[in-house]
Design a protein around this motif. Structure first.
Motif, PDB file in Angstrom:
ATOM      1  N   THR A  81     -53.488  59.180 105.481  1.00  0.00           N
ATOM      2  CA  THR A  81     -54.709  60.086 105.544  1.00  0.00           C
ATOM      3  C   THR A  81     -55.176  61.290 103.678  1.00  0.00           C
ATOM      4  OG1 THR A  81     -53.749  61.857 106.415  1.00  0.00           O
ATOM      5  CG2 THR A  81     -54.913  60.563 107.360  1.00  0.00           C
ATOM      6  N   SER A  82     -54.472  61.662 103.664  1.00  0.00           N
ATOM      7  CA  SER A  82     -54.076  62.009 101.809  1.00  0.00           C
ATOM      8  C   SER A  82     -54.169  60.610 100.862  1.00  0.00           C
ATOM      9  CB  SER A  82     -52.284  61.998 101.333  1.00  0.00           C
ATOM     10  OG  SER A  82     -51.861  63.334 101.632  1.00  0.00           O
ATOM     11  N   LEU A 101     -47.735  57.440  97.438  1.00  0.00           N
ATOM     12  CA  LEU A 101     -47.533  57.451  98.659  1.00  0.00           C
ATOM     13  C   LEU A 101     -47.557  56.290  99.315  1.00  0.00           C
ATOM     14  CD1 LEU A 101     -51.146  59.970  98.252  1.00  0.00           C
ATOM     15  CD2 LEU A 101     -48.269  60.775  99.286  1.00  0.00           C
ATOM     16  N   SER A 134     -45.091  60.697 108.245  1.00  0.00           N
ATOM     17  CA  SER A 134     -44.743  60.958 106.496  1.00  0.00           C
ATOM     18  C   SER A 134     -45.838  59.538 106.176  1.00  0.00           C
ATOM     19  CB  SER A 134     -43.797  60.271 106.233  1.00  0.00           C
ATOM     20  OG  SER A 134     -42.734  61.337 106.925  1.00  0.00           O
ATOM     21  N   LEU A 150     -48.626  58.822 108.617  1.00  0.00           N
ATOM     22  CA  LEU A 150     -49.668  59.128 108.335  1.00  0.00           C
ATOM     23  C   LEU A 150     -50.198  59.793 107.034  1.00  0.00           C
ATOM     24  CD1 LEU A 150     -52.755  59.326 110.982  1.00  0.00           C
ATOM     25  CD2 LEU A 150     -51.638  61.375 111.577  1.00  0.00           C
ATOM     26  N   GLY A 151     -49.587  60.887 106.714  1.00  0.00           N
ATOM     27  CA  GLY A 151     -49.782  62.068 106.146  1.00  0.00           C
ATOM     28  C   GLY A 151     -49.943  61.216 104.661  1.00  0.00           C
ATOM     29  N   ALA A 152     -48.879  60.573 104.377  1.00  0.00           N
ATOM     30  CA  ALA A 152     -49.375  59.212 102.968  1.00  0.00           C
ATOM     31  C   ALA A 152     -50.992  58.944 103.172  1.00  0.00           C
ATOM     32  CB  ALA A 152     -48.487  58.540 103.031  1.00  0.00           C
ATOM     33  N   GLN A 159     -43.963  55.516 100.036  1.00  0.00           N
ATOM     34  CA  GLN A 159     -43.551  56.750 101.062  1.00  0.00           C
ATOM     35  C   GLN A 159     -44.172  55.563 102.464  1.00  0.00           C
ATOM     36  OE1 GLN A 159     -44.688  60.418 101.289  1.00  0.00           O
ATOM     37  NE2 GLN A 159     -43.448  60.656 102.807  1.00  0.00           N
TER      38      GLN A 159
END
Lengths: 230, 907
Positions: free
Chosen positions: B697-698, B714, B691, B693-695, B717
């Motif tokens: 990188t987004s 984000l 989460s 990393l995803g948030a 998060q």
């Protein structure tokens, strides 16, 4: 295009949905979410997503079974999310018909690139292209010719078949088993040593630097991936 | 291309060669008589060996004051001798331990056939030499031909001197080299006359007898022949191992038949010589007949004779089983392709001889294509013990009890009384039947002899009371006399049959008892888990079964130690201990009645298991009987003891394996727990990391395109998931501390409704979709607990409910109290916990098995930590599924209840 590309995210982790949704939406995808396999299957049937991002660890069903079921009636591209330490599961998922996989945790850039590849192949499958051009490596499947920056590369029939199979799936990972079954036949699906030898020969012939391959990439423990046609 | 016909080496010959590897080489200097110069020749050769290199040592050489020999001895390293006290005299003996310790390349030890004094490790010197050889030391020794076992009786016949010190032919035949030291008889006699021959303190008459020219010629011939045949067999062996096709034995095979009679040893020796002379293999057998039970003494004799055959090098020594001696012998002979059978003459007694029913007769009659040798050894003089042979075993084995005869007599008196009564009342034609009843009674009750006694008594009583003229022992009518004797014969026969039946029944009962004993012993041992307990059980049983003290030693710290003994004993004397170690290391019996340390009061038997020797069991000498040259354990006792030992070894092995399996299981359990733990930890870390990393990188890639709200979410998060990670790390640390018993407590007054709110808020932030309800009883006091630890415990319990109860569940947090206790509960109406899991939910790494996906997997630490925290507060935690007293909608649901003691209250 009449509607935005639809992505279905099937994952039981709330946190994944939480960051995927805004990131996908901002890239002009329409995002559908499902928390369980049952819900996911229902949405694939009902909402016809263009691509599915599927977590393999779902509470109500094994991810591989989900793929197998979907493949009975749909060829929607499926990208699998999985932990790095579950190699066997990933291979099984690919063999069951998943198109690609992304290791958790992942960066958004990688996921977006995989989504694009998967979607492009979906388009290509509709109008099969007999000639693939990857950065100067041209594979003419119909005329059984391969050229590298204009000069013809001479390949044995098996080498050509292998390259052609990879080209048909360029940009996507194909498992050892899939390649072996397609090129050597189902009786040889475990003979990975053939594959290693032929991949080595192919690299000698088409790679500028065979020791540091550019076109044929190894997915350790899973299979190979031919660089995507730009 | 066809393979050339390459002659192949015979496997037997190669095997013999292989067995020799690593063993020292034995060289024997063989002479026909004392005084031929064996020792001199040996020392002379030793001098030459010395030139080849160092390491030549004289272990023991008797020079008997001969100057030449003494001079030769100069320049040799001589091992000091061991002083031993024997019959009040100090004698200097060969010191085997010193020899083993010195470990020379070659050792010279005189007189191969020498007998060691009692108390030595081995009774015979050739056994000492065997040990040296197996330690890899080359040995040279001397031997006179008359000391060879197989020639023993021949020499006795020639010289009339009985030689007691003998060497088995097998060890002699194994010698790697044989040097014949020859001196013509005339010269020997000359030397004797000059006093150059030392003869061990033998009577002068015997010396004269022995050194007669004829004797010496005969002995010399024996020695020469023996050496020649030895050269023959050497040559044959070499040809075979080299693959040379040689003159194979002509296919002759000799069978010698062994019995308990005293002539058997001579028959065996004859067979051996016969076999040797024609180069044929020979087999020795005895036939055991089920209807002809041997007495113990006889059985021992048979065993002794079989052992003799073995020591003479019989190729096979076997006990056959069959009801017909002759048929069984011939069957076996046919099976083994025997061409010649050797038997003694005197089998079967004079009657059988006269009727042509003796063994040789029958063999000659029935055998086909087999040569029968009948050895006519003179019948030994019948000794009193020979007479006893005629008596049935029941007489001596159980003894004759006077009371039995008294009872038998009483039976006859009864018969007389009954007979009188009956004849007075009715006219009975034959009263003898009543007397037969008395005989039968005696036979069945007391065995054959009281029955025979009764027969005679009945005979007299019948005559006295019932045959006219009454009350006399005279018989008037002849036919009655005949009837009377027929009655007697019948009664005696009857006694014999009934007595035999009774005897066999008794044997059967004894055997059944022994079998049951063994069975129970095995069962008892197999129920014991620990080697120590097995050891104790075993010695107790051995003592009970055999009535002799028993001891069991197990290896401990590279040595043997007494594990159990009955009667209890902690230590063994040094000599016994040495014997026990010997038995353990060599995997061979030692001590009492064996060839090793026979003077020790224990007979030690190795406990053999699949992986080798696991220990040693011993019994003391209660059963030792002094017979022959050494003490021997009764063979039946020994057999039973060895059976018990085998059972014990199996039990020990089993208990050892059980222990190993348990250890391995613990190891795999630990391994499994660790793997589970690592897998779940990595999963638990991966989800928040994915989460974050995803948030992140987004935000990096698409930050500019995202709406403010999405950006904020984000970022939020990233923060939440980082907190989640932090929480997990804290949980792990807490668990470590709970484990180590070092949970730090900082108690404070806590408002439970606030604590509930914090926990619920955190759960929701983590995506809990369930409905939450918090109920705090009115007037709830503040509770003195560590606030952060309580939060953590509750968070874990609620987290568990969120994870397993399903997204539509309802989760209720409740707090109430009475006078001295606070009750906190977390209840859900999810599927509940399976009854078999309920007991272990608070154990580390116990995990719910409901959902199969990622979401269902945790480290299995949550509830364990909660329990650790509650325990640290002196409280208790329990799980109920379904919850007691609250009927959940579908009968499922879970409630975790925490009870905390309340010592003081603040409202």
């Amino acid at each position: 295009m009449t509607r935005a590309t639809r992505v279905l995210v099937v994952d039981d982790e709330h946190a994944i949905h939480r960051f995927l949704k805004p990131a996908l939406e901002v890239n002009d995808y329409e995002v559908l979410s499902a928390g369980t396999a049952a819900e996911g299957l229902k949405r694939i049937a009902a909402d016809a997503p263009d691509v599915v991002v599927l977590d393999l660890g779902l509470p109500d069903m094994d991810g591989k079974d989900v793929i197998a079921r979907v493949r009975q009636w749909s060829d929607v591209p499926i990208i699998v999310l999985s932990a790095r330490d579950r190699e066997a599961e990933k291979i099984a998922a690919l063999d069951f018909g998943a198109d690609d996989f992304v290791n958790k945790p992942f960066g958004m850039g990688e996921l977006m690139a995989r989504l694009r590849t998967a979607l492009r192949h979906r388009m290509q499958r509709k109008g099969e292209t007999p000639v693939v051009n990857i950065d100067g490596l041209v594979i003419d499947v119909a005329r059984r010719r391969v050229t590298w920056e204009g000069t013809e590369v001479s390949l044995s029939p098996k080498e050509f078949e292998l390259l052609a199979f990879l080209a048909r799936h360029s940009g996507r990972v194909v498992t050892h088993k899939q390649i072996l079954t397609a090129v050597w036949g189902p009786a040889h699906e475990h003979d990975t040593q053939y594959l290693r030898v032929y991949i080595g020969q192919l690299r000698q012939k088409i790679e500028p630097k065979p020791a540091d391959p550019r076109f044929i990439l190894t997915e350790p423990g899973i299979g190979y991936r031919l660089l995507d046609a730009a | 291309m066809a393979l050339p016909n390459v002659p192949r080496a015979s496997p037997d010959a190669l095997l013999a060669l292989a067995n020799r590897e690593g063993r020292g080489r034995l060289k024997i200097f063989l002479g026909a008589a004392p005084g031929v110069g064996k020792t001199y020749a040996m020392l002379l050769a030793g001098k030459t060996a010395q030139e080849d290199g160092p390491g030549v040592v004289v272990g023991l050489v008797e020079t008997h004051g001969r100057r030449e020999t003494d001079e030769l001895l100069q320049g040799f390293e001589i091992l000091p001798r061991l002083p031993v006290l024997h019959r009040g005299k100090m004698i200097q003996e060969f010191d085997i331990d010193a020899a083993l310790k010195r470990h020379p390349r070659l050792i010279i030890v005189d007189e191969y056939a020498h007998s060691n004094p009692p108390g030595s490790r081995h009774p015979k010197r050739w056994q000492d030499i065997e040990e040296l050889l197996s330690a890899g030391i080359d040995v040279w020794t001397t031997l006179n031909i008359q000391h060879l076992e197989s020639l023993n009786d021949v020499v006795q016949r020639i010289s009339r001197v009985r030689v007691r010190e003998t060497v088995p032919d097998t060890v002699f035949d194994k010698a790697d080299e044989l040097v014949l030291v020859d001196l013509p008889p005339d010269e020997l006699l000359k030397r004797l006359a000059e006093g150059k021959v030392y003869v061990q303190d033998t009577a002068a008459r015997a010396v004269d007898n022995f050194f007669r020219p004829n004797n010496l010629v005969a002995l010399r011939e024996l020695a020469l022949r023996r050496a020649a045949s030895r050269i023959d067999s050497d040559l044959l062996e070499r040809m075979q191992s080299g693959g040379v096709e040689g003159p194979w034995a002509a296919g002759e095979r000799i069978l010698v038949c062994i019995g308990p009679d005293d002539t058997s040893p001579m028959v065996v020796r004859h067979a051996k010589r016969l076999a040797e002379s024609i180069g044929a293999p020979w087999l020795a057998v005895t036939v055991e007949r089920p209807f002809k039970q041997l007495r113990d003494a006889e059985r021992r004799k048979v065993e002794e004779h079989l052992r003799l055959a073995e020591s003479l090098g019989a190729d096979e020594v076997k006990t056959l089983l069959g009801s017909d001696l002759v048929q069984e012998l011939l069957r076996y002979a046919k099976f083994e392709n025997i061409t010649q059978i050797v038997v003694g003459r005197s089998r079967g007694g004079w009657l059988a001889e006269a009727l042509g029913r003796s063994l040789p007769h029958q063999l000659v009659r029935c055998a086909e294509d087999i040569a029968i040798h009948v050895v006519t050894v003179p019948e030994p003089k019948r000794s009193p013990s020979r007479l006893r042979l005629v008596l049935p075993s029941s007489l001596r084995q159980r003894g004759l009890h006077p009371l039995h005869f008294l009872w038998s007599a009483a039976g006859v008196v009864c018969a007389i009384a009954v007979g009188r009564l009956m004849t007075a009342l009715v006219s009975l034609p034959n009263v003898s039947m009543i007397f037969l009843l008395a005989v039968l009674f005696a036979a069945v009750r007391f065995g054959i002899w009281p029955a025979v006694f009764t027969s005679f008594l009945a005979f007299l009583g019948y005559n006295f009371f019932f045959i006219e003229p009454f009350y006399t022992l005279t018989v008037a009518r002849p036919h009655e006399l005949l009837a009377l004797f027929i009655f007697l014969g019948f009664a005696v026969l009857f006694s014999a049959i009934a007595g035999r039946i009774r005897e066999q029944a008794q044997i059967a009962v004894t055997r059944a008892q022994a079998t049951r004993r063994l069975f129970e012993f095995a069962r008892h041992l197999s129920s014991l888990a620990e080697p120590q307990m097995v050891a104790e059980g075993a010695v107790a049983e051995v003592q009970r079964s055999l009535g002799a003290p028993a001891i069991l030693l197990l290896p401990r710290d590279d040595d043997l130690a007494v594990a159990a003994a009955w009667p209890p004993e902690d230590e063994l004397d040094t000599a016994s201990m040495t014997a026990a170690r010997w038995a353990f290391e060599r995997d061979e019996p030692a001590g009492l009645g064996t060839g090793t340390l026979p003077n020790v009061p224990w007979y030690f038997f190795p406990l053999r298991a699949s992986h080798g020797c696991v220990g040693v069991i011993g019994i003391a000498d209660r059963f030792a009987s002094h017979a022959g040259d050494g003490t021997k354990l009764d063979s039946e006792v020994r057999t039973l003891f060895e059976t018990l030992a085998e059972l014990t070894a199996t039990a020990l092995e089993r208990s050892r394996l059980a222990r190993e399996i348990a250890a391995a299981k613990t190891a795999t359990d630990t391994e499994r727990v660790r793997n589970t733990f690592l897998a779940s930890i990595s999963h638990d870390f991966r989800t928040p990391l994915a989460s974050i990393l995803g948030a992140a990188t987004s935000l990096i890639y698409f930050g500019s395109k995202l709406s403010d709200a999405s950006r904020q979410d984000l970022l939020g998060q990233v923060k939440d998931e980082a907190e989640q990670l932090d929480n997990m790390v804290r949980n792990l640390l807490a668990m470590t501390r709970v484990e180590a018993g070092a949970l730090e407590m900082r108690p404070d007054w806590v408002d439970l409704s606030e604590a509930f709110d914090r926990v619920v808020a955190l759960a929701k932030r983590r995506g809990a979709a369930q409905t939450f309800e918090t109920i705090v009883a009115p007037g709830m006091p503040f509770v003195p607990v560590d606030p952060s630890l309580l939060d953590q415990a509750l968070t874990n319990i609620v987290g568990n409910a969120v994870r397993y109860a399903g997204s539509n569940a309802r989760i209720t947090l409740e707090a109430s109290c009475d006078d001295d206790e606070v009750l906190l509960s977390v209840m859900d109406d999810g599927p509940g916990i399976a009854p078999d899991m309920l007991a272990t939910v608070f154990e580390k790494f116990a995990r719910g098995r409901g959902p199969g996906g990622d979401g269902g997997e945790g480290a299995g630490l949550g509830l364990a930590i909660a329990k650790g925290i509650v325990d640290a507060h002196g409280g208790s935690i329990t799980a109920e599924s379904p919850p007691a007293g609250s009927p959940a909608a579908d009968g499922h649901g879970t409630r975790i209840v925490i009870r905390l003691p309340l010592r003081e209250k603040i409202s």
